[in-house]
Each structure stands twice: as structure tokens, then as C-alpha cells.
Design a protein around this motif. Structure first.
Motif, PDB file in Angstrom:
ATOM      1  N   UNK A 145      41.721  24.302  -7.702  1.00  0.00           N
ATOM      2  CA  UNK A 145      40.645  24.626  -6.771  1.00  0.00           C
ATOM      3  C   UNK A 145      39.584  25.427  -7.513  1.00  0.00           C
ATOM      4  N   UNK A 146      38.456  25.644  -6.848  1.00  0.00           N
ATOM      5  CA  UNK A 146      37.390  26.416  -7.467  1.00  0.00           C
ATOM      6  C   UNK A 146      37.662  27.911  -7.484  1.00  0.00           C
ATOM      7  N   UNK A 151      41.673  28.199  -2.059  1.00  0.00           N
ATOM      8  CA  UNK A 151      43.103  27.928  -1.895  1.00  0.00           C
ATOM      9  C   UNK A 151      43.621  28.525  -0.596  1.00  0.00           C
ATOM     10  N   UNK A 152      43.204  29.743  -0.274  1.00  0.00           N
ATOM     11  CA  UNK A 152      43.623  30.375   0.976  1.00  0.00           C
ATOM     12  C   UNK A 152      43.106  29.595   2.170  1.00  0.00           C
ATOM     13  N   UNK A 153      41.848  29.189   2.119  1.00  0.00           N
ATOM     14  CA  UNK A 153      41.268  28.429   3.227  1.00  0.00           C
ATOM     15  C   UNK A 153      41.996  27.100   3.415  1.00  0.00           C
ATOM     16  N   UNK A 309      35.909  30.272 -15.959  1.00  0.00           N
ATOM     17  CA  UNK A 309      35.665  29.914 -14.560  1.00  0.00           C
ATOM     18  C   UNK A 309      35.000  28.539 -14.503  1.00  0.00           C
ATOM     19  N   UNK A 310      35.412  27.646 -13.573  1.00  0.00           N
ATOM     20  CA  UNK A 310      36.344  27.885 -12.502  1.00  0.00           C
ATOM     21  C   UNK A 310      37.622  27.095 -12.725  1.00  0.00           C
ATOM     22  N   UNK A 311      38.761  27.759 -12.462  1.00  0.00           N
ATOM     23  CA  UNK A 311      40.060  27.114 -12.605  1.00  0.00           C
ATOM     24  C   UNK A 311      41.079  27.936 -11.828  1.00  0.00           C
ATOM     25  N   UNK A 354      42.961  17.096  -1.043  1.00  0.00           N
ATOM     26  CA  UNK A 354      43.590  18.398  -1.284  1.00  0.00           C
ATOM     27  C   UNK A 354      42.574  19.545  -1.257  1.00  0.00           C
ATOM     28  N   UNK A 355      41.333  19.253  -0.925  1.00  0.00           N
ATOM     29  CA  UNK A 355      40.293  20.267  -1.110  1.00  0.00           C
ATOM     30  C   UNK A 355      39.165  20.067  -0.099  1.00  0.00           C
TER      31      UNK A 355
END
Length: 486
Positions: A145-146, A151-153, A309-311, A354-355
Motif C-alpha cells: 500500500x502507499x 492499510x488501516x482504511x 517512500x512509498x512502500x 486490494x486497495x
């Protein structure tokens, strides 16, 4: 610009970046600019005719660098680390050169498949339970994810969908709106603000669970609030546990919280954005004990694992929980391999399921380069060095009776303050940051104003820690003298 000029200018830019990073400690860590500084320095509109690379290049130092906060300076001790390494920078160049938009396997097979394997590599490095790994035919898997906020969202939205469907089967008389109005998410009172924002976006209530004297959430505190809410007719559905909180790097008690969440059908997501990188070291892996109870887990290699960033690495036990919540498949995104039954199809690796976004960059190249060129041992030494330096700073603070340590130093963060009022410590931080020799940010622990000293730069050494403490100590002496005269 043609390929020949690109070769020439690319070498110039690599030299510029290498010089910038090699000599970064000679630059003032925090800029001397005011808000709005940049607009007067550039034209109101884009140029009608092309400009030369030389013209653009000279404006980097003239316009951009005066307004840059130098996150990779060894005098930057604010927030948490922003990882950087030369292998990752080279991988980002390749990513930009390939320029694929890898939302599905067909959109760029290597982009999808390398990410699948790299997340398995990374999961094995921190000894994640097998259920979180894709392997050849697993039900779980990882995705980049970015950010940890994303990830939490994603986890909260997937948990929301899963809970609504379960409750509708159990109580068909309830509408989706009825259920939504009763859903409640939970997080520590020390959790990152992104958890509250996820609940805001998800349209659900969120409640803070009180942390204990070590700023950790324990099982009894969660159970108490769950019992109260269930008695009121609410539906608990999501708990975000934090490993390495932003204020003071505290750790929620997974071994107590996990069984409660499993028993109550509550999705447990673990946010280990900063601390997760440390779990590659066996001596810190115990901090992750209890992850086996989680539904999803996330940490940021772009914080502490030398990947730019971002990883943000996220794993789920059942990827169907994500694809079941977000799957939309218009004809123009389908391809003939979908019905082939090969392993990539079985793994549902249409990563856009997934995103939040559809498009995605070839970010796994950064992991591939860094993991291969540093190796696990090289990355472990990077983590251990930062932890040693944080304990060096802690020791210096403890030798000065004017100061106090405010939370246990576990990894690379030290929370400290002058003994005295919040106003005194605000004044100390102000004098530190106005001097611009080092850069710090504060936090609140309960009602106490605290200074955070985070070991950040890849190039930071013991000499920089000694300099920082000497500088802080001198400013404290001058400040206390001034306050005594008031």
C-alpha cells in the motif's frame, strides 16, 4: 530530450543526488523560509516554449532546496525515519523507466508476481505465521500500500463489509443502514490519528480504549468497553492494535487482545508502521507475539528498512475478505488468463481489488533491490545501530538530573523533557527548533508535553548524538537561567 541527452543528464542528476546525500549534514536541517516563499520565485503560468535542462537544473538550488526540510540529515530527529538508500533510489529509477500501471497480472505480470514473492520474503523475515503468506496456494498474502493509513482504511472497510454480511444472515430483519448505525471500531487512546480518519471515511463510530501506565492497551480495558457497548445494542466490529505508537513507541498487548477479538468476531488489525521493521531482529521479534490472532498486519519498510517512500507492507489471512469487499470487474479490466486456473488466478492477484486506487506503481522493485543488496544481516545491523544510538541518548539524558525520561526506550525513540512545567518544555523545544541545528517534534503523554528524539538518518553516528545532546543541554541551561530571572 532524446535518449542521448537523457543519458548525459541522468548522469548529472545521479551525481547531484549523490553529492546532496554525501554532504547533507553541511546543510541546515530545517529551512529559513516563511509560508508562501515559493510562489514569487516562479512565473504565474507554465512556459509556452520549452526551456533547457540547464535552466531547470539551476533552479533546484535556487528555488527548491531553500524550502526543503532535510529528512535524511544526521541532525534530523523528528517524527520517525523516512528510509533511503542508493539501491532503492536505483530501483525507483527503473520503476519510472518501465512506467507500467500494474493493477492486474495482465497489466504487467512481473509487477504483480514480484510483489507477491517480495511480500512473502518480507513476511518470512519477520516470522509471520504461514496463514499470512501467499506461497503457492495459500489463502492469505501481502500487498504494498502507499501508507499505513491506507492499510488501516482498507482493513476497516473490509471488516465493515464482512460484519454487515454476517449480521444480515443472523438477523435478516435488520437493514444495512440499521447495522451501519450500530457498528463501532476501537483503538488505543495512543493510536495514530489515521485510525480515527479511517472510521470517519468508513462512516462508523470509533471509540478510544484507555491505555495503562505504560501507554499500552490491555485485554481488560478492551473487554470493559466491549461489554458496555454490546449492552447498549451496538455492534463491535474492528479493533486496531498498535505496535510502536507514534507518541512514545508503546506496544498494545496482543496476547490479551487477540483472543478477545477472535471470540467476539472483531477484526483485529495491527498497525506496526514504525516498529515492524525491527521484527527482522530475533531479539525484537517477541514484540510481535500474538500476531497469530490478527486478521491483518501492516508495517512500513519505507520508515526503517532502507526502502524509499512509498512502500507500506500489508498482509491478510484471507485475501477473500478484501476482494469480497472491493471486487468490481468491468470487461476492459478482464483478460483471458482469468479462467485458466493457473496459480496466479487462484491467488486473486488483481491487486486493484486490494486497495483504494486502481493504478499502482512497480514498488516491489525497491524491496527486491534492497533485500538483495543489503541482505537480512545488513538490514538487521541498520536497526541495531539505531537502537544502540537511542540508548546512548537515553543514557546522556539520565546523567543530567534536570531531565527525565518519560517512557521506556524500546527501539529508536526517546521521549524526554526538562523536569518542570509544560510551558518550560514548550520553550525549550521552541529554542531548539529556532536554532535549526537539529530538528525535533513533541507529543503529549496524557497531559504532559514531551520532546521526542527519534533516530532517523541512515548516516547518523554517535558523534551526531553527542552533538545533539550538547546542544540541547546548552539551550536548557540558557533557558533555565532566563526563567530564574523572571
Amino acid at each position: 530530450m532524446d535518449a542521448a541527452e537523457f543519458r548525459k543528464r541522468g548522469k548529472e542528476m545521479v551525481d547531484y543526488i549523490a553529492d546532496y546525500l554525501e554532504k547533507i549534514e553541511k546543510r541546515q536541517v530545517f529551512p529559513d523560509v516563511e509560508p508562501g516563499y515559493l510562489r514569487p520565485l516562479i512565473p504565474d503560468c507554465a512556459p509556452q516554449d520549452p526551456e533547457s535542462f540547464e535552466d531547470v537544473f539551476k533552479d533546484i538550488e535556487k528555488i527548491i532546496m531553500p524550502g526543503v526540510t532535510h529528512w535524511h540529515s544526521p541532525y534530523f530527529f523528528a517524527y520517525f525515519p523516512a528510509a533511503s538508500s542508493f539501491p532503492a533510489l536505483l530501483a525507483d529509477m527503473l520503476c519510472g523507466g518501465i512506467g507500467c500501471v500494474g493493477f492486474s497480472w495482465a497489466a504487467s505480470p512481473a509487477c504483480t508476481e514480484l510483489e507477491t514473492v517480495m511480500l512473502d520474503w518480507l513476511g518470512k523475515m519477520i516470522n509471520l505465521p504461514e496463514e499470512f503468506l501467499a506461497g503457492k496456494d495459500g489463502q492469505g498474502g501481502g500487498v504494498i500500500q502507499g501508507s499505513a493509513s491506507e492499510a488501516t482504511l482498507i482493513s476497516l472497510l473490509a471488516a465493515r463489509t464482512k460484519t454487515i454480511r454476517r449480521v444480515q444472515l443472523e438477523k435478516p430483519e435488520l437493514t444495512e443502514a440499521d447495522i451501519m448505525g450500530r457498528l463501532v471500531a476501537y483503538a488505543s487512546d495512543q493510536a495514530h490519528s489515521s485510525v480515527e480518519r479511517a472510521a470517519l471515511i468508513g462512516g462508523v463510530k470509533i471509540k478510544n480504549v484507555s491505555s495503562d501506565d505504560t501507554f499500552s492497551v490491555c485485554g481488560s480495558a478492551l473487554k470493559k468497553v466491549l461489554d458496555e457497548d454490546k449492552a447498549s445494542g451496538l455492534i463491535p466490529f474492528f479493533f486496531c492494535a498498535t505496535l510502536g505508537t507514534t507518541p512514545c513507541c508503546s506496544f498494545d498487548k496482543l496476547l490479551e487482545l487477540g483472543p478477545i477479538c477472535n471470540k467476539e468476531n472483531i477484526w483485529m488489525h495491527i498497525d506496526a508502521a514504525y516498529a515492524g521493521s525491527a521484527f527482522i531482529c530475533p531479539e525484537f521479534r517477541h514484540l510481535l507475539n500474538g500476531v497469530e490472532f490478527a486478521d491483518s498486519f501492516n508495517f512500513n519498510p519505507h520508515k526503517w528498512l532502507l526502502v524509499n517512500f512509498d512502500c507500506s507492507a500489508m498482509w491478510v489471512k484471507k485475501r477473500s475478505d478484501l476482494t469480497g469487499a472491493f471486487k468490481l470487474e468491468p470487461l476492459y479490466l478482464q483478460h483471458h488468463h482469468q479462467e485458466s486456473g493457473n496459480f496466479i488466478n487462484k491467488l486473486d492477484y488483481y491487486y486493484f481489488h486490494w486497495q483504494i486506487p486502481l493504478g499502482r506503481r512497480f514498488r516491489s522493485l525497491k524491496l527486491w533491490f534492497v533485500l538483495r543488496m543489503y541482505g537480512v544481516t545488513g538490514l538487521q545491523e541498520h536497526i541495531r545501530k539505531h537502537v544502540r544510538l537511542s540508548h546512548q541518548f537515553e543514557h546522556l539524558v539520565l546523567q543530567d538530573e534536570r531531565f527525565e525520561i518519560c517512557a521506556e526506550v524500546v527501539l529508536g525513540l526517546v521521549c524526554f523533557r526538562l523536569k518542570g512545567s509544560n510551558e518550560l518544555n514548550k520553550a525549550l523545544l521552541k529554542s531548539i527548533n529556532e536554532a535549526k541545528k537539529i530538528h525535533l517534534v513533541p507529543c503529549h503523554l496524557r497531559e504532559t508535553f514531551v520532546l521526542r528524539f527519534a533516530i532517523c538518518s541512515r548516516t547518523v553516528e554517535s558523534t551526531h548524538i553527542k552533538f545533539a545532546w550538547q546542544h540541547i543541554s546548552q539551550l536548557a541551561t540558557a533557558l533555565l537561567k532566563t526563567w530564574e530571572e523572571l
